[in-house]
Design a protein around this motif. Structure first.
Motif, PDB file in Angstrom:
ATOM      1  N   PHE A  13      -5.071  -0.318  -7.260  1.00  0.00           N
ATOM      2  CA  PHE A  13      -6.015  -0.004  -6.181  1.00  0.00           C
ATOM      3  C   PHE A  13      -5.251   0.288  -4.878  1.00  0.00           C
ATOM      4  N   ASN A  72      -9.448  -4.420   2.968  1.00  0.00           N
ATOM      5  CA  ASN A  72     -10.778  -3.858   2.708  1.00  0.00           C
ATOM      6  C   ASN A  72     -10.954  -3.552   1.227  1.00  0.00           C
ATOM      7  N   LEU A  73     -10.439  -4.437   0.378  1.00  0.00           N
ATOM      8  CA  LEU A  73     -10.545  -4.260  -1.070  1.00  0.00           C
ATOM      9  C   LEU A  73     -11.845  -4.917  -1.530  1.00  0.00           C
ATOM     10  N   TRP A 129      -6.841   2.393  -1.448  1.00  0.00           N
ATOM     11  CA  TRP A 129      -7.470   1.182  -0.946  1.00  0.00           C
ATOM     12  C   TRP A 129      -6.504   0.372  -0.092  1.00  0.00           C
ATOM     13  N   GLN A 183     -14.652   4.082  -3.929  1.00  0.00           N
ATOM     14  CA  GLN A 183     -14.938   4.086  -2.492  1.00  0.00           C
ATOM     15  C   GLN A 183     -16.102   5.019  -2.175  1.00  0.00           C
ATOM     16  N   THR A 205       0.850  -1.186   0.000  1.00  0.00           N
ATOM     17  CA  THR A 205       0.000   0.000   0.000  1.00  0.00           C
ATOM     18  C   THR A 205       0.884   1.233   0.000  1.00  0.00           C
TER      19      THR A 205
END
Length: 861
Positions: free
Chosen positions: A464, A473-474, A469, A432, A408
């Motif tokens: 993503f 929690n994708l 993201w 989102q 991330t």
């Protein structure tokens, strides 16, 4: 799948209810003086007769039309001839609509289901068979049907025309002559088309008419019946029907779709839905006037009104809140008021449970080649640039998969982004917000077109993670789309690479262990021809099912079924009913588009019938779970050999030097980009020279259907069958046909496509110096295919086993014959040197014929 009443009975109903009434109302319609040109309606029957005689005599359209005007309107100047032809077109367009309305008005009489083969009959049998009962119970728990409405240039009627058609159907059903007369006058004066091309939002709004006026009621009615059936047999009710939506989310090849477009469409669907809820709630409120429910009624009225009409409210998924209050109202009605009007509450509850706050799930789709460019751009940015080597794009696929880190990160963008890169990054971030406003189901699938390797999906997942993201929690499902013959052949290897990849496997577990895979017919047909496309998809489904079962993944196939057989359409219910246990079939997902929407889902009755047919087909097939006989060695070998022969024949045709020139010169292909019915370009790489690979399958199939030759729907089938006969394998081919429902469906759909072909119209081309020999190649394969298919099926005529549908096609083809000839006349004129004014006039004339021809075909494009 439900059977219909006996064929002879259907034929009688069709003759009395459809043909007779159409002739009556058409005679009324032709007397209406809509336009400036005198006696248009009187001249049209004479023109139709001249067209029929001219085709029989193999006359050129130019000679036919010139002689008609010389005989019936002598001394008419060329401009007046063009004007009168336009009036003919306008009348014929509306004749097609009138015939649609008459057929739709008779739908319930023509489609009375046989109760012995209904879903209820299956449950009745299961009630006496514990083993079957357990199987049905388990299947119902997993089964679902997802219908996805897609933007399509041949579904072009604006809402005003759709409303007239709907009202006209109702008036015809009750033989209300006065109202019919008024509606025909309204239809004659109402424009069918916009003067400029629609935006993606315009397309979404047009398609949403069906959501609001048809699916909102039809899907809920079917769900109600299914819930009642399940409760009778002590099976817990469950949501079976889901709706999907592509306009505004599908950006593959459409540069006019932007992030703000997607968000606008998502909010539009939400508002339309809440207006539907509010409409129902007002009826409920009018009846439930008892004590004990006042507070809940007032609360719901306020909430529903604001969400339906107030554009300034904070958007969020309020469906749980609505359901909670409706349940409290129902509880009071049952406990204190004898359950009076609780059915109204149940009806609204069912709709809210089906559609929540989003109505239909918006799918995002983009081509893998674009997504690779976005990934490459992001790898140049800080801090991601430190994670990848500069030669990443040149690495073998296995090395690429090892290089992906799935970290991330918040990218610091620098430099100018091109529009497609910016669109992808903004859309990823925006999803989102859409899920927060309308719920997760509002937009949770990203479809990767032209998916050729596992990294196409994994790289998108990284995008993503780099744009807001978190891996845990994708809430997105990544859906590969395999379409070409080569991509279909390698699909199982790609999915195995994903199923064995730790990050992707972990993601699947979080998503319930379910994988959606989209298989598209369009490009596979353009790529390999009709038989090879169908066989490639069948083999891909078998291989993908096997590899998914080995990895304990619940697989759902999403079929990109277009309108015509050449793009996967045709007899859809039989297609799903014919699946064997080797093909995952517990979740039916398919696109519906173009004239398929109006022909099969244009009214609440027809939509409900076709939805029920699909559910019956899926559940019946799942319960039987028969072995698919096409996988037996003899059957498999014969189909494999025929597919290869068909492919070779189609490939040789594609490679013929006159293939594209023939299509460009004699069909309206080169003019399709000027038709104001679609936001999507006719081909990819707009502005460059036309290449077959860049041509969109819709444009490709539409052009052949305009020619009344439907090459993508049959070419190569005759050669393949004849080769097997010559090799001494005919008995095996017949055995395969008799044993396989899947192969029978392929044959039926092929014969339907051929029934909408008419080479007599272009028979004059046999003497053409440039295209004569090429036309003969096409015609010879048509005649060979017809001969071999009739021999295989044991029939004397195409569609012999579907006489009502065959008669319907014949009437439609008769109605639009003048349009086809006018189109050829205009295209022939355009081959000469013309001044700008005349060129524009003939271009416009040719373009206007396209609409009626497509609409009459119902599933031609």
């Amino acid at each position: 799948m439900q059977a219909l009443q006996p064929t002879s009975q259907r034929e009688t109903i069709f003759n009395n209810e459809v043909i007779s009434r159409f002739e009556l109302y058409n005679s009324l319609f032709l007397t209406l003086p809509f336009y400036k040109v005198k006696d248009t309606g009187t001249l049209l029957p004479l023109f139709i007769k001249s067209c029929e005689d001219g085709v029989k005599n193999h006359e050129t359209p130019h000679k036919l039309i010139e002689e008609f005007f010389a005989k019936y309107t002598p001394n008419t100047n060329p401009q007046d001839i063009i004007d009168l032809l336009f009036r003919f077109i306008q009348y014929i367009e509306r004749q097609v609509v009138l015939f649609d309305a008459v057929e739709d008005a008779s739908f319930n009489k023509l489609n009375v289901a046989d109760e012995q083969t209904s879903l209820r009959a299956l449950f009745l049998k299961a009630n006496d068979d514990k083993k079957l009962h357990r199987k049905v119970d388990h299947l119902i728990e997993e089964f679902s049907l997802r219908l996805v409405l897609t933007a399509h240039p041949t579904q072009f009627y604006p809402g005003s025309v759709l409303a007239i058609i709907n009202d006209l159907t109702t008036a015809i059903r009750s033989n209300d002559i006065s109202t019919i007369n008024q509606l025909l006058q309204q239809l004659g004066k109402t424009p069918f088309f916009n003067k400029k091309s629609p935006t993606p939002v315009d397309e979404a709004l047009s398609l949403a008419w069906y959501l609001e006026n048809v699916f909102y009621f039809a899907a809920a009615n079917i769900q109600a019946g299914l819930n009642q059936l399940l409760s009778e047999y002590h099976i817990d009710p469950k949501k079976v029907i889901e709706l999907g939506f592509w306009p505004g989310g599908d950006r593959d090849g459409n540069p006019n779709v932007h992030p703000e477009t997607t968000l606008q469409v998502s909010r539009m669907l939400r508002q339309i839905l809440f207006r539907c809820y509010y409409r129902d709630f007002r009826n409920l409120k009018r009846r439930i006037t008892f004590r004990g429910v006042e507070d809940h009624i007032a609360t719901l009225h306020d909430v529903l009104y604001k969400n339906a009409f107030d554009s300034n409210i904070e958007l969020k998924d309020i469906s749980p809140f609505i359901i909670e209050n409706l349940n409290k109202i129902k509880e009071t009605l049952v406990n204190d008021h004898g359950g009076l009007f609780s059915d109204l509450v149940d009806d609204l509850l069912r709709k809210v449970e089906l559609y929540r706050s989003h109505f239909a799930s918006l799918d995002i789709r983009q081509d893998s080649r674009i997504l690779r460019k976005v990934h490459a751009y992001c790898r140049e940015q800080k801090p991601i640039n430190s994670l990848f080597s500069k030669d990443y794009d040149q690495l073998p696929e296995a090395e690429k998969l090892k290089a992906l880190t799935f970290k991330t990160a918040k990218i610091i963008y620098s430099g100018q982004q091109d529009n497609l890169i910016e669109d992808t990054l903004q859309t990823i971030a925006q999803l989102q917000q859409m899920q927060a406003e309308n719920g997760e189901e509002a937009c949770h699938r990203f479809i990767i077109s032209n998916c050729q390797q596992a990294s196409d999906i994994l790289q998108l997942m990284e995008l993503f993670l780099w744009n807001g993201w978190e891996a845990d929690n994708l809430t997105i499902d990544f859906v590969p789309l395999f379409e070409t013959v080569n991509d279909l052949a390698g699909a199982d290897r790609i999915m195995e690479a994903l199923y064995t990849h730790p990050f992707y496997l972990q993601h699947l577990k979080r998503r319930g262990g379910k994988q959606d895979i989209m298989l598209g017919f369009s490009d596979s047909t353009k790529d390999g021809g009709y038989l090879m496309a169908n066989w490639s998809i069948f083999k891909a489904k078998v291989a993908l099912t096997k590899i998914s079962e080995e990895h304990n993944i619940k697989l759902a196939f999403f079929d990109g079924r277009g309108g015509p057989p050449a793009r996967g359409g045709g007899k859809t219910h039989r297609f799903y009913a014919s699946m064997g246990k080797e093909i995952a079939n517990k979740n039916i997902q398919l696109t519906i588009q173009g004239q398929t929407i109006s022909s099969q889902y244009g009214s609440v009755d027809s939509a409900a019938f076709n939805i029920e047919q699909l559910i019956n087909a899926g559940i019946s097939s799942g319960v039987k779970e028969k072995h698919n006989v096409l996988l037996d060695k003899a059957n498999y070998t014969i189909l494999d050999n025929m597919a290869k022969d068909s492919y070779d024949a189609f490939l040789a045709l594609r490679q013929h030097p006159l293939f594209l020139p023939y299509l460009e010169t004699l069909s309206p292909l080169s003019l399709l980009s000027k038709i104001t019915i679609s936001s999507r370009p006719v081909k990819r790489n707009a502005g460059e020279a036309l290449k077959l690979d860049d041509l969109r399958a819709i444009s490709f199939v539409t052009s052949w259907s305009q020619l009344k030759q439907n090459i993508p729907g049959f070419y190569g089938v005759g050669t393949a069958l004849k080769n097997q006969e010559d090799a001494g394998n005919w008995e095996q081919v017949k055995n395969t046909y008799q044993e396989s429902g899947y192969f029978k469906t392929i044959v039926d759909n092929c014969m339907m496509s051929m029934s909408k072909s008419d080479f007599a119209i272009t028979a004059y081309l046999a003497k053409d110096k440039k295209f004569g020999e090429f036309w003969k190649v096409l015609h010879n394969e048509f005649e060979l295919s017809k001969k071999m298919l009739l021999k295989l099926s044991g029939h004397h005529a195409l569609m012999e086993n579907y006489p009502v549908e065959k008669r319907s096609i014949a009437i439609r083809e008769k109605i639009i014959l003048p349009l086809v000839l006018i189109q050829h006349f205009a295209l022939e004129k355009l081959q000469h040197d013309l001044n700008d004014e005349k060129r524009q006039a003939y271009e416009k004339l040719a373009i206007r014929t396209v609409y009626g021809i497509v609409n009459a075909g119902r599933n031609l494009a």
